[in-house]
Design a protein around this motif. Sequence first.
Motif, mmCIF file in Angstrom:
data_model
loop_
_atom_site.group_PDB
_atom_site.id
_atom_site.type_symbol
_atom_site.label_atom_id
_atom_site.label_comp_id
_atom_site.label_asym_id
_atom_site.label_seq_id
_atom_site.Cartn_x
_atom_site.Cartn_y
_atom_site.Cartn_z
ATOM 1 N N ILE A 13 18.006 -91.478 -14.180
ATOM 2 C CA ILE A 13 17.581 -91.737 -12.953
ATOM 3 C C ILE A 13 18.455 -91.291 -11.473
ATOM 4 N N VAL A 33 14.179 -91.637 -7.561
ATOM 5 C CA VAL A 33 14.915 -93.154 -7.579
ATOM 6 C C VAL A 33 14.116 -94.138 -6.896
ATOM 7 N N GLY A 34 13.931 -95.357 -7.274
ATOM 8 C CA GLY A 34 13.148 -96.527 -6.815
ATOM 9 C C GLY A 34 13.799 -96.907 -5.428
ATOM 10 N N TRP A 129 12.162 -100.313 -17.855
ATOM 11 C CA TRP A 129 13.369 -99.351 -17.048
ATOM 12 C C TRP A 129 14.559 -99.120 -18.117
ATOM 13 N N ASN A 182 8.399 -101.692 -13.780
ATOM 14 C CA ASN A 182 9.037 -100.472 -13.881
ATOM 15 C C ASN A 182 9.284 -99.958 -15.349
ATOM 16 N N TYR A 213 11.318 -106.947 -7.420
ATOM 17 C CA TYR A 213 10.796 -106.388 -6.342
ATOM 18 C C TYR A 213 9.739 -107.639 -5.775
ATOM 19 N N LYS A 245 15.728 -104.094 -3.136
ATOM 20 C CA LYS A 245 14.717 -103.529 -2.716
ATOM 21 C C LYS A 245 13.950 -104.406 -1.602
ATOM 22 N N PHE A 347 6.238 -97.906 -8.551
ATOM 23 C CA PHE A 347 5.913 -96.853 -9.430
ATOM 24 C C PHE A 347 4.676 -96.947 -10.267
ATOM 25 N N ARG A 373 7.074 -90.820 -14.235
ATOM 26 C CA ARG A 373 7.086 -91.977 -13.296
ATOM 27 C C ARG A 373 7.576 -91.494 -11.710
HETATM 28 C C1 LMR Z 1 15.134 -97.221 -10.401
HETATM 29 O O1 LMR Z 1 14.229 -97.565 -11.190
HETATM 30 O O2 LMR Z 1 14.739 -96.180 -9.801
HETATM 31 C C2 LMR Z 1 15.607 -98.199 -9.569
HETATM 32 O O3 LMR Z 1 15.702 -99.400 -9.966
HETATM 33 C C3 LMR Z 1 17.384 -97.708 -9.261
HETATM 34 C C4 LMR Z 1 18.016 -97.495 -10.664
HETATM 35 O O4 LMR Z 1 19.089 -97.944 -10.548
HETATM 36 O O5 LMR Z 1 17.673 -97.237 -11.474
#
Ligand code: LMR
Length: 397
Positions: A13, A33-34, A129, A182, A213, A245, A347, A373
């Motif tokens: 990421i 990136v989130g 994640w 995620n 989130y 976030k 996402f 994603r």
């Molecule tokens: C993501 O999944 O993009 C976010 O949570 C940022 C990260 O630290 O990975």
Amino acid sequence: MFEGLATLPADPILGLMSLFRNDTNANKVDLGVGVYKNEYGETPVLASVQEAEARMLSRQVSKSYVGPGGNPAFNAAMSELLLGRSPALAEGRFAAVQTPGGCGALRVAAELIKTANPSATIWVSDPTWGNHIPLLGNAGLAIRQYPYFDPVSSLVAFDAMMSTLANVKPGDLVLLHGCCHNPSGADLSPEQWREVAALALKTGFTPFIDMAYQGLADDLDGDAYGLRCLADHLPEVVVAASCSKNFGIYRERVGLVGLLAANPGSAQAAVSHMLSIVRGIYSMPPDHGAALVAEVLTDPQLRQRWESEVAEMRDRINGLRDLFSSAMQSRLGSNRFDFVKRQKGMFSFLGLSEAEVLRLRSQYAIYMLSSSRASIAGFNSTNLDYVCDAIAQVVTT
Ligand code: LMR
């Protein structure tokens, strides 16, 4: 001594973030990136946070140490944001400490679990994640996966998930995403959360909720339904929360690790272990971001402003989900991408092959993770048609 170290590949990421930054294509689009982005592709400081920051600047008289547990007002306000009116709070069964981000919370939780039960396995969703496995596994705990996402229906593979969880042994932990899963965007329904709570009670596993989130799926309370349902029915629940976030304070690194224990004595004992773990890793969390969150959550006027800013972010993401689904429908004449509008949070998996993702990157400068994603907040009215045209092109030619 260090000459034997081989260079590691970049994090999937964070590495993508820097590839995007270095791309000089004027049409580039970041769906990696989130990070929430507004219509102009910016990630602004929330007005409520800015106001809290101005107040803090004018009021702060010392930068002396706070302590390993962080800011008590932050811990109390965040505990309430997470658990609402759960009786566990009044009973003193919930103990929490401030951490450097949700990552810090996950790691402190993992160290605490290791202390309490070194042979515990943490079950994580497949997929999860990318950083969950290193964060938890590097504490020395065994990690296993349970089925979670069905790529054909784009829904939670609930039956498969439940039949695996039925065999998890007492004392193991099951990591569940509180909302906005995620990377898939597929969340459990309230009824499914209730079934998970009943199963945990029956088999004796401990739920471990990652709440990164809150507020970005349905609303602040609705997004905590699963956590609160578990807290109402079970003796023990572990929580890791992030303020990155929903407060937009990514770089300030603000999070909270919490433990719902069977009784107040166990909660207090757990806090003493958390404080000792914190002292042995980073000693104390940074103060600034948590102080801002405490100010926002405890001042009625700032809180109201923040809640409407969270609603604005959420509505924008949900609106983009609808726009993307119908834009793809009109390009392909099929409902292939309709699932995106039914999913929640930052996402969705777009269901593209790795080759298609790489083609989007090299031919169109559109960045998403190789799993496809996509961070939905990266869309805006300037880039949506460009991205949809490109996706239609790569899936049909
Ligand atoms: C993501 O999944 O993009 C976010 O949570 C940022 C990260 O630290 O990975």
